[in-house]
Design a protein around this motif. Structure first.
Motif, short mmCIF file in Angstrom:
data_model
loop_
_atom_site.label_atom_id
_atom_site.label_comp_id
_atom_site.label_asym_id
_atom_site.label_seq_id
_atom_site.Cartn_x
_atom_site.Cartn_y
_atom_site.Cartn_z
N LYS A 6 -4.57 4.80 6.58
CA LYS A 6 -5.74 3.92 6.45
C LYS A 6 -6.88 4.36 7.36
O LYS A 6 -8.05 4.16 7.03
CB LYS A 6 -5.33 2.48 6.74
CG LYS A 6 -4.44 1.88 5.65
CD LYS A 6 -3.93 0.51 6.01
CE LYS A 6 -3.11 -0.09 4.87
NZ LYS A 6 -2.52 -1.40 5.23
N MET B 269 -5.89 5.58 -0.41
CA MET B 269 -4.76 4.67 -0.54
C MET B 269 -4.65 4.11 -1.96
O MET B 269 -5.64 3.97 -2.68
CB MET B 269 -4.91 3.48 0.42
CG MET B 269 -5.01 3.83 1.89
SD MET B 269 -3.51 4.53 2.59
CE MET B 269 -2.36 3.15 2.42
N TRP B 270 -3.38 3.79 -2.34
CA TRP B 270 -3.10 2.93 -3.48
C TRP B 270 -2.80 1.53 -2.94
O TRP B 270 -2.15 1.39 -1.91
CB TRP B 270 -1.88 3.41 -4.25
CG TRP B 270 -2.06 4.66 -5.04
CD1 TRP B 270 -1.60 5.92 -4.73
CD2 TRP B 270 -2.74 4.80 -6.30
NE1 TRP B 270 -1.95 6.81 -5.69
CE2 TRP B 270 -2.65 6.16 -6.68
CE3 TRP B 270 -3.42 3.90 -7.13
CZ2 TRP B 270 -3.20 6.64 -7.87
CZ3 TRP B 270 -3.98 4.39 -8.31
CH2 TRP B 270 -3.87 5.73 -8.67
N HIS B 271 -3.25 0.50 -3.66
CA HIS B 271 -2.98 -0.88 -3.27
C HIS B 271 -2.52 -1.69 -4.48
O HIS B 271 -3.07 -1.51 -5.58
CB HIS B 271 -4.23 -1.56 -2.71
CG HIS B 271 -4.78 -0.93 -1.47
ND1 HIS B 271 -4.22 -1.11 -0.23
CD2 HIS B 271 -5.86 -0.12 -1.30
CE1 HIS B 271 -4.93 -0.44 0.66
NE2 HIS B 271 -5.92 0.16 0.04
N GLU C 216 1.50 4.43 7.69
CA GLU C 216 0.55 3.72 6.81
C GLU C 216 -0.77 3.47 7.53
O GLU C 216 -1.84 3.67 6.95
CB GLU C 216 1.15 2.39 6.35
CG GLU C 216 0.21 1.60 5.44
CD GLU C 216 0.81 0.31 4.94
OE1 GLU C 216 0.07 -0.70 4.88
OE2 GLU C 216 2.00 0.31 4.60
N ARG D 77 -7.18 1.92 -6.44
CA ARG D 77 -7.15 3.13 -5.63
C ARG D 77 -8.46 3.30 -4.87
O ARG D 77 -9.53 2.96 -5.36
CB ARG D 77 -6.89 4.36 -6.49
CG ARG D 77 -8.01 4.67 -7.48
CD ARG D 77 -7.68 5.89 -8.31
NE ARG D 77 -8.76 6.18 -9.26
CZ ARG D 77 -8.72 7.16 -10.16
NH1 ARG D 77 -7.64 7.93 -10.24
NH2 ARG D 77 -9.74 7.36 -10.97
N ASP E 182 7.10 -4.13 -1.28
CA ASP E 182 5.67 -4.31 -1.47
C ASP E 182 5.35 -5.39 -2.47
O ASP E 182 4.37 -6.14 -2.32
CB ASP E 182 5.03 -2.97 -1.88
CG ASP E 182 5.04 -1.96 -0.76
OD1 ASP E 182 4.26 -2.12 0.20
OD2 ASP E 182 5.84 -1.00 -0.81
N GLN F 105 0.15 5.69 0.58
CA GLN F 105 -0.80 6.76 0.85
C GLN F 105 -0.96 7.64 -0.39
O GLN F 105 -0.01 7.95 -1.09
CB GLN F 105 -0.30 7.61 2.02
CG GLN F 105 -1.25 8.72 2.44
CD GLN F 105 -0.76 9.45 3.67
OE1 GLN F 105 0.21 9.04 4.30
NE2 GLN F 105 -1.42 10.54 4.03
N SER G 185 0.83 -1.21 0.00
CA SER G 185 0.00 0.00 0.00
C SER G 185 0.86 1.25 0.00
O SER G 185 2.01 1.24 0.44
CB SER G 185 -0.91 0.03 1.24
OG SER G 185 -1.69 -1.14 1.34
#
Length: 393
Positions: free
Chosen positions: A381, A269-271, A377, A265, A233, A212, A210
């Motif tokens: 979240k 957050m980006w995942h 992080e 997205r 990641d 931000q 993840s």
């Protein structure tokens, strides 16, 4: 069960009709509002899939035309579930296809909020540091450590307004609200589909890794690009995908996995994301295919919410987290009597009771983890729910 048509406003009408005590579940494929309880899935020693099947058979015999169960399963498998056949249910197309979802939601009443972190950020960072030492020592490969925020308000909570804010902020995600006990509601906006089943076709969408998001467009793009190239990641993500494949492969005749993850997205957050699709194997003889809930239980908990090896990660979670996760990092969703259904990972969530909220957020800890970064992080979240209630850290 009554299905609504696809007219403009059908999905948002269910969102507007939600009241505490109901179950609301919205996915990219459908919207559900369930009200009342026809029968609860009992707690017991029998496998949960068997207890659900028995409850659905009884509901059919008692006159339910198309019975299904809806609700939540906790992180720890030995704790009671909150699954029930609803008294009434209404279905509609997905919120993301309803133009009215673009209308702004009101800020929930309540506040000023008193916020108490459990544990304190510095203590959480120390726990992450200890987890890194355990990983480096070879005790385990990864563990997901969580922390909580306890929010209290002098006014009664406006749960329907919170659900509105969550749904309208991320209408393409999975918004849920379901009772977890007298006066308690589990609600949130999860980005992660654990598994869905429609006939023989199944889909799982593990997320791990993840970053931000930023309100600055250029910085936001840089964060996304860096995530796609982050060795830490990418490794964390690959571990989760491999665990999903190992659980599903024995059950499937076909299973397809993209060679590289993509990005998903949310508002905050980006995942890293991989969509795993498959076809369940046709059973031999008198066997049967697993239901969507049984598939979810075969996958739960993934390394994305627990760690690996699972047993050692669970043990370290119990040692380092000073609270009971309850339904956080469990699963929430629905399943019908044919076995079809959708189950999502219970993250980006909170539990509401009285005038208080408990928010949860976690981060995956591996050998390359930096305690301060993992703490940041979790703070990012928390923003999903803090924004929904108008509170700040």
């Amino acid at each position: 069960m009554r299905a609504d048509d696809g007219t403009v406003g059908a999905a948002t009408a269910l969102l507007d009709a939600y009241r505490p005590g109901d179950t609301f579940f919205a996915s990219p494929f459908r919207t559900l509002l369930a009200r009342g309880v026809h029968a609860r899935v009992p707690h017991g020693a029998a496998p949960l899939g068997d207890r659900v099947a028995q409850t659905l058979r009884a509901a059919r015999e008692e006159g339910q035309a198309a019975p299904f169960v809806v609700g939540a399963v906790p992180f720890t498998s030995t704790e009671p579930v909150e699954l029930a056949v609803p008294g009434t249910a209404r279905w509609a197309p997905p919120l993301c296809q309803d133009p009215l979802i673009a209308l702004p939601a009101q800020t929930p009443s309540g506040g000023p909020w008193r916020v108490r972190p459990v544990p304190e950020p510095a203590v959480y960072a120390e726990s992450v540091g200890e987890a890194v030492r355990r990983v480096e020592r070879g005790d385990l490969d990864k563990v997901v450590l969580a922390r909580t925020l306890e929010l209290s308000s002098p006014a009664d909570l406006d749960t329907p307004a919170m659900v509105q804010r969550l749904a309208r902020r991320d209408p393409r995600g999975y918004t849920f609200a379901t009772p977890t006990g007298p006066g308690r509601t589990l609600l949130g906006a999860s980005p992660e589909l654990l598994v869905s089943r429609r006939g023989r076709h199944i889909v799982a969408n593990p997320l791990a890794g993840s970053a931000q998001r930023s309100p600055d467009v250029a910085e936001d793009v840089r964060a996304a690009a860096a995530l796609l190239e982050s060795a830490k990641d990418l490794h964390e993500h690959a571990v989760v995908v491999q665990a999903v494949l190992e659980a599903l492969d024995p059950l499937c005749s076909e299973l397809s996995v993209p060679p590289q993850p993509t990005l998903v997205r949310t508002a905050t957050m980006w995942h890293l994301s991989t969509t795993v699709a498959g076809e369940l194997a046709v059973p031999d003889g008198h066997g049967r295919q697993p239901t969507s809930l049984e598939l979810a239980l075969a996958l739960h908990p993934t390394p994305a919410v627990c760690g690996t090896p699972t047993g050692r990660a669970r043990g370290l979670i119990g040692e380092l987290e000073p609270f009971d996760r309850g339904f956080f990092t469990g699963v929430v969703g629905w399943a019908d009597e044919s076995g079809d259904g959708e189950w999502v990972v219970t993250i980006r969530c909170a539990e509401a009771e009285g005038r208080s909220l408990r928010l949860y957020a976690g981060a995956g800890v591996v050998s390359a983890s930096v305690p301060e970064s993992e703490t940041e992080e979790t703070a990012a979240k928390f923003r999903t729910f803090l924004d929904a209630v108008g509170a700040e850290l």
